[in-house]
Design a protein around this motif. Structure first.
Motif, PDB file in Angstrom:
ATOM      1  N   ARG A  88      84.060  64.382  40.477  1.00 32.49           N
ATOM      2  CA  ARG A  88      84.120  64.071  41.661  1.00 32.49           C
ATOM      3  C   ARG A  88      83.480  65.125  42.651  1.00 32.49           C
ATOM      4  NH1 ARG A  88      88.598  60.797  44.549  1.00 32.49           N
ATOM      5  NH2 ARG A  88      87.147  59.454  45.228  1.00 32.49           N
ATOM      6  N   ILE A  89      83.564  66.121  42.446  1.00 32.50           N
ATOM      7  CA  ILE A  89      82.796  67.070  43.168  1.00 32.50           C
ATOM      8  C   ILE A  89      81.366  67.128  43.009  1.00 32.50           C
ATOM      9  CG2 ILE A  89      82.759  69.562  43.667  1.00 32.50           C
ATOM     10  CD1 ILE A  89      85.792  69.703  43.081  1.00 32.50           C
ATOM     11  N   ILE A  90      80.946  67.234  41.808  1.00 33.14           N
ATOM     12  CA  ILE A  90      79.390  67.030  41.476  1.00 33.14           C
ATOM     13  C   ILE A  90      78.856  65.829  42.035  1.00 33.14           C
ATOM     14  CG2 ILE A  90      77.974  66.856  39.334  1.00 33.14           C
ATOM     15  CD1 ILE A  90      79.937  68.547  37.960  1.00 33.14           C
ATOM     16  N   GLY A  91      79.869  64.758  41.975  1.00 35.96           N
ATOM     17  CA  GLY A  91      79.296  63.316  42.424  1.00 35.96           C
ATOM     18  C   GLY A  91      79.029  63.276  43.730  1.00 35.96           C
ATOM     19  N   ALA A  92      79.889  63.993  44.342  1.00 32.07           N
ATOM     20  CA  ALA A  92      79.630  64.084  46.035  1.00 32.07           C
ATOM     21  C   ALA A  92      78.526  64.973  46.352  1.00 32.07           C
ATOM     22  CB  ALA A  92      81.038  64.907  46.647  1.00 32.07           C
ATOM     23  N   PHE A  93      78.225  66.088  45.694  1.00 32.62           N
ATOM     24  CA  PHE A  93      77.095  66.630  46.072  1.00 32.62           C
ATOM     25  C   PHE A  93      75.699  65.714  45.606  1.00 32.62           C
ATOM     26  CE2 PHE A  93      79.677  70.384  46.148  1.00 32.62           C
ATOM     27  CZ  PHE A  93      79.280  71.152  47.194  1.00 32.62           C
ATOM     28  N   GLY A  97      73.381  64.552  48.402  1.00 30.15           N
ATOM     29  CA  GLY A  97      71.894  64.977  48.278  1.00 30.15           C
ATOM     30  C   GLY A  97      71.183  63.886  48.396  1.00 30.15           C
ATOM     31  N   GLY A  98      71.355  62.734  47.836  1.00 30.98           N
ATOM     32  CA  GLY A  98      70.301  61.528  47.667  1.00 30.98           C
ATOM     33  C   GLY A  98      70.477  60.787  48.869  1.00 30.98           C
ATOM     34  N   LEU A  99      71.658  60.751  49.880  1.00 29.11           N
ATOM     35  CA  LEU A  99      71.370  60.249  51.011  1.00 29.11           C
ATOM     36  C   LEU A  99      70.651  60.981  51.978  1.00 29.11           C
ATOM     37  CD1 LEU A  99      75.117  59.018  51.462  1.00 29.11           C
ATOM     38  CD2 LEU A  99      73.300  57.608  51.123  1.00 29.11           C
ATOM     39  N   ALA A 100      70.850  62.351  51.846  1.00 25.38           N
ATOM     40  CA  ALA A 100      70.149  63.190  52.729  1.00 25.38           C
ATOM     41  C   ALA A 100      68.455  63.118  52.438  1.00 25.38           C
ATOM     42  CB  ALA A 100      70.490  64.896  52.539  1.00 25.38           C
ATOM     43  N   ARG A 101      68.111  62.884  51.006  1.00 21.73           N
ATOM     44  CA  ARG A 101      66.898  62.816  50.903  1.00 21.73           C
ATOM     45  C   ARG A 101      66.208  61.662  51.279  1.00 21.73           C
ATOM     46  NH1 ARG A 101      61.868  63.344  49.864  1.00 21.73           N
ATOM     47  NH2 ARG A 101      60.903  62.916  48.013  1.00 21.73           N
ATOM     48  N   LEU A 102      66.843  60.448  51.176  1.00 22.72           N
ATOM     49  CA  LEU A 102      66.563  59.213  52.001  1.00 22.72           C
ATOM     50  C   LEU A 102      66.561  59.287  53.320  1.00 22.72           C
ATOM     51  CD1 LEU A 102      68.513  56.482  49.606  1.00 22.72           C
ATOM     52  CD2 LEU A 102      66.129  57.384  49.362  1.00 22.72           C
ATOM     53  N   GLY A 103      67.524  60.017  53.999  1.00 25.20           N
ATOM     54  CA  GLY A 103      67.500  59.927  55.422  1.00 25.20           C
ATOM     55  C   GLY A 103      66.350  60.809  55.889  1.00 25.20           C
TER      56      GLY A 103
END
Length: 117
Positions: A88-93, A97-103
């Protein structure tokens, strides 16, 4: 947000309710609500990632990270399921990170259309 804001408020009013062996995790109603929330979240972001890949407008790595990350983040962990918390912690990162990349791709585009890298 549920974990950060709602559960602490519930725990303050009724600590036994949110205990690992309490009704929140052992009663059918709350458990179904928690499972449904994570399932809908995961389905929504996987579909968003898939649509992003198909549109070929935003970076593929960001879309893939969103899809993989939300699945890891939504994996049922104790006391609800067998997945270890580190997933879950790895998934959150990965998800964040994916959302930040798209944003960032959207924010830095300045009107450009071809953002695929």
């Amino acid at each position: 947000m549920i974990t950060a804001f709602l559960w602490p408020a519930i725990a303050k009013a009724d600590p036994a309710f949110v205990a690992a062996n309490g009704p929140m995790f052992r009663s059918l109603g709350p458990r179904l609500a928690i499972d449904a929330t994570y399932a809908i979240l995961a389905i929504g972001y996987v579909l968003l990632g898939w649509a992003t890949l198909r549109a070929r407008v935003l970076p593929r790595d960001g879309a893939i990270a969103v899809m993989v990350g939300v699945l890891l983040f939504s994996a049922p962990v104790a006391p609800l399921g067998p997945a270890p918390w580190f997933l879950r912690i790895i998934g959150a990162f990965v998800f964040g990170g994916g959302l930040a990349r798209l944003g960032y791709a959207l924010w830095s585009a300045h009107g450009q259309v071809d953002l695929v890298t």
